[in-house]
Design a protein around this motif. Structure first.
Motif, PDB file in Angstrom:
ATOM      1  N   VAL A 254       0.845  -1.197   0.000  1.00  0.00           N
ATOM      2  CA  VAL A 254       0.000   0.000   0.000  1.00  0.00           C
ATOM      3  C   VAL A 254       0.880   1.247   0.000  1.00  0.00           C
ATOM      4  O   VAL A 254       0.649   2.199  -0.755  1.00  0.00           O
ATOM      5  CB  VAL A 254      -0.942   0.012   1.222  1.00  0.00           C
ATOM      6  CG1 VAL A 254      -1.799   1.271   1.219  1.00  0.00           C
ATOM      7  CG2 VAL A 254      -1.813  -1.228   1.238  1.00  0.00           C
ATOM      8  N   VAL A 255       1.897   1.240   0.857  1.00  0.00           N
ATOM      9  CA  VAL A 255       2.824   2.376   0.941  1.00  0.00           C
ATOM     10  C   VAL A 255       3.471   2.613  -0.422  1.00  0.00           C
ATOM     11  O   VAL A 255       3.580   3.748  -0.889  1.00  0.00           O
ATOM     12  CB  VAL A 255       3.889   2.111   2.023  1.00  0.00           C
ATOM     13  CG1 VAL A 255       4.940   3.228   2.020  1.00  0.00           C
ATOM     14  CG2 VAL A 255       3.242   2.011   3.401  1.00  0.00           C
ATOM     15  N   TYR A 256       3.883   1.528  -1.060  1.00  0.00           N
ATOM     16  CA  TYR A 256       4.515   1.659  -2.376  1.00  0.00           C
ATOM     17  C   TYR A 256       3.513   2.170  -3.396  1.00  0.00           C
ATOM     18  O   TYR A 256       3.832   3.023  -4.240  1.00  0.00           O
ATOM     19  CB  TYR A 256       5.090   0.313  -2.812  1.00  0.00           C
ATOM     20  CG  TYR A 256       5.969   0.408  -4.036  1.00  0.00           C
ATOM     21  CD1 TYR A 256       7.309   0.749  -3.927  1.00  0.00           C
ATOM     22  CD2 TYR A 256       5.462   0.177  -5.309  1.00  0.00           C
ATOM     23  CE1 TYR A 256       8.127   0.856  -5.040  1.00  0.00           C
ATOM     24  CE2 TYR A 256       6.260   0.286  -6.442  1.00  0.00           C
ATOM     25  CZ  TYR A 256       7.595   0.621  -6.299  1.00  0.00           C
ATOM     26  OH  TYR A 256       8.394   0.734  -7.411  1.00  0.00           O
ATOM     27  N   ALA A 257       2.286   1.653  -3.343  1.00  0.00           N
ATOM     28  CA  ALA A 257       1.239   2.081  -4.275  1.00  0.00           C
ATOM     29  C   ALA A 257       0.929   3.563  -4.126  1.00  0.00           C
ATOM     30  O   ALA A 257       0.570   4.233  -5.099  1.00  0.00           O
ATOM     31  CB  ALA A 257      -0.022   1.256  -4.056  1.00  0.00           C
ATOM     32  N   LEU A 258       1.076   4.088  -2.920  1.00  0.00           N
ATOM     33  CA  LEU A 258       0.832   5.508  -2.664  1.00  0.00           C
ATOM     34  C   LEU A 258       1.966   6.389  -3.183  1.00  0.00           C
ATOM     35  O   LEU A 258       1.884   7.617  -3.139  1.00  0.00           O
ATOM     36  CB  LEU A 258       0.642   5.744  -1.165  1.00  0.00           C
ATOM     37  CG  LEU A 258      -0.649   5.174  -0.545  1.00  0.00           C
ATOM     38  CD1 LEU A 258      -0.582   5.249   0.977  1.00  0.00           C
ATOM     39  CD2 LEU A 258      -1.865   5.936  -1.068  1.00  0.00           C
ATOM     40  N   GLY A 259       3.057   5.754  -3.627  1.00  0.00           N
ATOM     41  CA  GLY A 259       4.197   6.517  -4.120  1.00  0.00           C
ATOM     42  C   GLY A 259       5.113   6.998  -3.021  1.00  0.00           C
ATOM     43  O   GLY A 259       5.905   7.917  -3.215  1.00  0.00           O
ATOM     44  N   LEU A 260       5.007   6.360  -1.847  1.00  0.00           N
ATOM     45  CA  LEU A 260       5.804   6.756  -0.691  1.00  0.00           C
ATOM     46  C   LEU A 260       6.904   5.734  -0.439  1.00  0.00           C
ATOM     47  O   LEU A 260       6.890   4.616  -0.956  1.00  0.00           O
ATOM     48  CB  LEU A 260       4.910   6.869   0.548  1.00  0.00           C
ATOM     49  CG  LEU A 260       3.693   7.801   0.431  1.00  0.00           C
ATOM     50  CD1 LEU A 260       2.840   7.704   1.693  1.00  0.00           C
ATOM     51  CD2 LEU A 260       4.150   9.246   0.198  1.00  0.00           C
ATOM     52  N   ASP A 270      -6.288   4.521   2.722  1.00  0.00           N
ATOM     53  CA  ASP A 270      -5.124   4.151   1.923  1.00  0.00           C
ATOM     54  C   ASP A 270      -5.319   2.797   1.249  1.00  0.00           C
ATOM     55  O   ASP A 270      -4.797   2.563   0.147  1.00  0.00           O
ATOM     56  CB  ASP A 270      -3.864   4.093   2.788  1.00  0.00           C
ATOM     57  CG  ASP A 270      -3.505   5.439   3.401  1.00  0.00           C
ATOM     58  OD1 ASP A 270      -3.832   6.476   2.767  1.00  0.00           O
ATOM     59  OD2 ASP A 270      -2.912   5.449   4.492  1.00  0.00           O
ATOM     60  N   LEU A 271      -6.050   1.911   1.913  1.00  0.00           N
ATOM     61  CA  LEU A 271      -6.225   0.556   1.408  1.00  0.00           C
ATOM     62  C   LEU A 271      -7.027   0.523   0.115  1.00  0.00           C
ATOM     63  O   LEU A 271      -7.023  -0.494  -0.592  1.00  0.00           O
ATOM     64  CB  LEU A 271      -6.921  -0.313   2.458  1.00  0.00           C
ATOM     65  CG  LEU A 271      -6.302  -0.342   3.863  1.00  0.00           C
ATOM     66  CD1 LEU A 271      -7.082  -1.295   4.760  1.00  0.00           C
ATOM     67  CD2 LEU A 271      -4.834  -0.741   3.804  1.00  0.00           C
ATOM     68  N   GLU A 272      -7.700   1.621  -0.193  1.00  0.00           N
ATOM     69  CA  GLU A 272      -8.586   1.653  -1.350  1.00  0.00           C
ATOM     70  C   GLU A 272      -7.907   2.175  -2.617  1.00  0.00           C
ATOM     71  O   GLU A 272      -8.534   2.238  -3.677  1.00  0.00           O
ATOM     72  CB  GLU A 272      -9.811   2.509  -1.037  1.00  0.00           C
ATOM     73  CG  GLU A 272     -10.639   1.980   0.137  1.00  0.00           C
ATOM     74  CD  GLU A 272     -11.762   2.928   0.532  1.00  0.00           C
ATOM     75  OE1 GLU A 272     -11.910   3.966  -0.147  1.00  0.00           O
ATOM     76  OE2 GLU A 272     -12.475   2.630   1.507  1.00  0.00           O
ATOM     77  N   VAL A 273      -6.636   2.542  -2.524  1.00  0.00           N
ATOM     78  CA  VAL A 273      -5.950   3.093  -3.693  1.00  0.00           C
ATOM     79  C   VAL A 273      -5.918   2.057  -4.819  1.00  0.00           C
ATOM     80  O   VAL A 273      -5.559   0.894  -4.609  1.00  0.00           O
ATOM     81  CB  VAL A 273      -4.523   3.561  -3.342  1.00  0.00           C
ATOM     82  CG1 VAL A 273      -3.654   2.424  -2.834  1.00  0.00           C
ATOM     83  CG2 VAL A 273      -3.863   4.208  -4.558  1.00  0.00           C
ATOM     84  N   PRO A 276      -1.865  -1.511  -9.297  1.00  0.00           N
ATOM     85  CA  PRO A 276      -1.446  -2.903  -9.509  1.00  0.00           C
ATOM     86  C   PRO A 276      -0.435  -3.373  -8.470  1.00  0.00           C
ATOM     87  O   PRO A 276       0.015  -4.519  -8.520  1.00  0.00           O
ATOM     88  CB  PRO A 276      -0.840  -2.881 -10.911  1.00  0.00           C
ATOM     89  CG  PRO A 276      -0.363  -1.480 -11.098  1.00  0.00           C
ATOM     90  CD  PRO A 276      -1.353  -0.629 -10.367  1.00  0.00           C
ATOM     91  N   PHE A 277      -0.093  -2.483  -7.528  1.00  0.00           N
ATOM     92  CA  PHE A 277       0.811  -2.855  -6.438  1.00  0.00           C
ATOM     93  C   PHE A 277       0.058  -3.068  -5.121  1.00  0.00           C
ATOM     94  O   PHE A 277       0.573  -3.717  -4.218  1.00  0.00           O
ATOM     95  CB  PHE A 277       1.884  -1.782  -6.236  1.00  0.00           C
ATOM     96  CG  PHE A 277       2.903  -1.730  -7.334  1.00  0.00           C
ATOM     97  CD1 PHE A 277       3.971  -2.616  -7.356  1.00  0.00           C
ATOM     98  CD2 PHE A 277       2.801  -0.806  -8.357  1.00  0.00           C
ATOM     99  CE1 PHE A 277       4.914  -2.584  -8.371  1.00  0.00           C
ATOM    100  CE2 PHE A 277       3.734  -0.753  -9.377  1.00  0.00           C
ATOM    101  CZ  PHE A 277       4.792  -1.653  -9.389  1.00  0.00           C
ATOM    102  N   LEU A 285      -0.385 -11.181  -6.871  1.00  0.00           N
ATOM    103  CA  LEU A 285       0.885 -10.543  -6.573  1.00  0.00           C
ATOM    104  C   LEU A 285       0.919  -9.151  -7.204  1.00  0.00           C
ATOM    105  O   LEU A 285       0.269  -8.916  -8.223  1.00  0.00           O
ATOM    106  CB  LEU A 285       2.048 -11.370  -7.134  1.00  0.00           C
ATOM    107  CG  LEU A 285       2.451 -12.641  -6.401  1.00  0.00           C
ATOM    108  CD1 LEU A 285       3.480 -13.406  -7.230  1.00  0.00           C
ATOM    109  CD2 LEU A 285       3.008 -12.329  -5.024  1.00  0.00           C
ATOM    110  N   PRO A 286       1.659  -8.235  -6.638  1.00  0.00           N
ATOM    111  CA  PRO A 286       1.876  -6.950  -7.314  1.00  0.00           C
ATOM    112  C   PRO A 286       2.485  -7.184  -8.691  1.00  0.00           C
ATOM    113  O   PRO A 286       3.078  -8.239  -8.953  1.00  0.00           O
ATOM    114  CB  PRO A 286       2.846  -6.221  -6.381  1.00  0.00           C
ATOM    115  CG  PRO A 286       2.649  -6.853  -5.047  1.00  0.00           C
ATOM    116  CD  PRO A 286       2.332  -8.286  -5.325  1.00  0.00           C
TER     117      PRO A 286
END
Length: 340
Positions: A254-260, A270-273, A276-277, A285-286
């Protein structure tokens, strides 16, 4: 006869004086072999340089008072040389032995040691290189994007960084002025060598077409496990959830998907972003790795521990995870560790 004896005495005195002067000069050359008056000078040692080659080159540059006497002094007063290529600072007024010791033990003044820990993202790697003054984070990221990627890498357009997961964490000794493209190349090649080394060590048959999947799992293990010993167990949870068709629901994705690169607390929103990650959003899998894992995490991805665990939660009191395959027990432990 008296005149001859006087002449002989004078000759002995002259020769003795000349010998004394020569001896003093010889020792003076050993005590201060360089011609410079500078306190500190730079000396460059070329690859495969020994004392003789280095001395000859310094003599040609006019830095040595007397090459022949310095060579003789070295032979009469030997000291071990362990030269390595690079440019080193030495004391210009130092003795021959002091200068050789400084060359043996010195650090290349144009070399920078860069430590890239396991689990960093490409963004974080760029920050490390920028802090070391080699090049900017943006220049490093640009070099990763322009790098010619392996033909087996798919879904390139969906990845934040196409080489994420494929740059080896390690300690690198780099020269100031080396381009980010050169550094990316050596990091990718170091990853390939490490990957083949792990595959050989574990006696695995792993074609490159499967590397992305293994590296993706390894990258999550690297970010999630509290220590190396936990890695095969975290790996088992990932494989068990995949086998049961459960979402992985790994916060690090999730952190990676947020660009952080990090986040103190992952929120429900955040879980709803849609990414594909994000393994709370996708049931798979991501699309690719979320970090650059080390050898231990890769081994754990290839050889997970055999368990039935499908949940884990961090026990902050010991800095390790509690594992279970019972969802209710997972919830109880989660509340307990949160102090609720």
């Amino acid at each position: 006869m008296k005149k001859f004896l006087i002449f002989l005495l004078i000759l002995v005195l002259v020769l003795g004086g000349a010998a004394l002067i020569g001896w003093n000069y010889y020792n003076d050359v050993g005590e201060r072999p360089l011609t410079t008056d500078e306190e500190i000078i730079e000396i460059t040692v070329e690859p495969n340089d020994n004392f003789s080659r280095l001395l000859t080159r310094l003599g040609d540059e006019g830095l040595v008072r007397n090459v022949l006497l310095t060579r003789i002094y070295f032979r009469m007063n030997p000291i071990e040389t362990a030269f390595k290529p690079g440019t080193f600072e030495v004391h210009g007024k130092g003795t021959l032995h002091e200068i050789i010791t400084e060359l043996n033990e010195g650090e290349d003044i144009y070399e920078v040691t860069v430590v890239i820990p396991e689990g960093l993202t490409i963004d974080q790697m760029g920050e490390v290189f920028e802090e070391k003054g080699l090049f900017t984070k943006e220049e490093f990221i640009a070099a990763t994007r322009s790098y010619i990627v392996p033909s087996w890498l798919e879904n390139i357009e969906e990845r934040r960084h196409v080489l994420e997961g494929f740059l080896a964490p390690a300690t690198y000794k780099l020269k100031i002025g080396q381009t980010p493209g050169y550094v990316v190349d050596i990091m990718y090649k170091a990853f390939v060598n490490r990957m083949y080394g792990v595959i050989e060590e574990l006696n695995e048959n792993l074609p490159t077409s499967e590397w992305n999947e293994i590296l993706t799992i390894a990258s999550m293990i690297e970010r999630e496990a509290a220590n190396t010993a936990e890695m095969p167990r975290v790996s088992s949870v990932i494989y068990n959830r995949l086998a049961k068709g459960q979402k992985l629901q790994i916060d690090a994705t999730v952190v990676y998907a947020l660009g952080l690169t990090s986040k103190d607390k992952v929120l429900l929103e955040d879980l709803e972003v849609e990414s594909p990650f994000n393994t709370y959003y996708i049931n798979a899998l991501p699309v690719g790795p979320i970090s650059n894992p080390g050898a231990a995490a890769i081994k754990a991805a290839l050889k997970p521990e055999y368990t039935e665990y499908t949940y884990y939660v961090l026990d902050p009191s010991i800095g390790e995870h509690f594992f279970t395959n019972d969802y209710n027990e997972f919830l109880r432990k989660k509340n307990e560790f949160a102090g609720e």
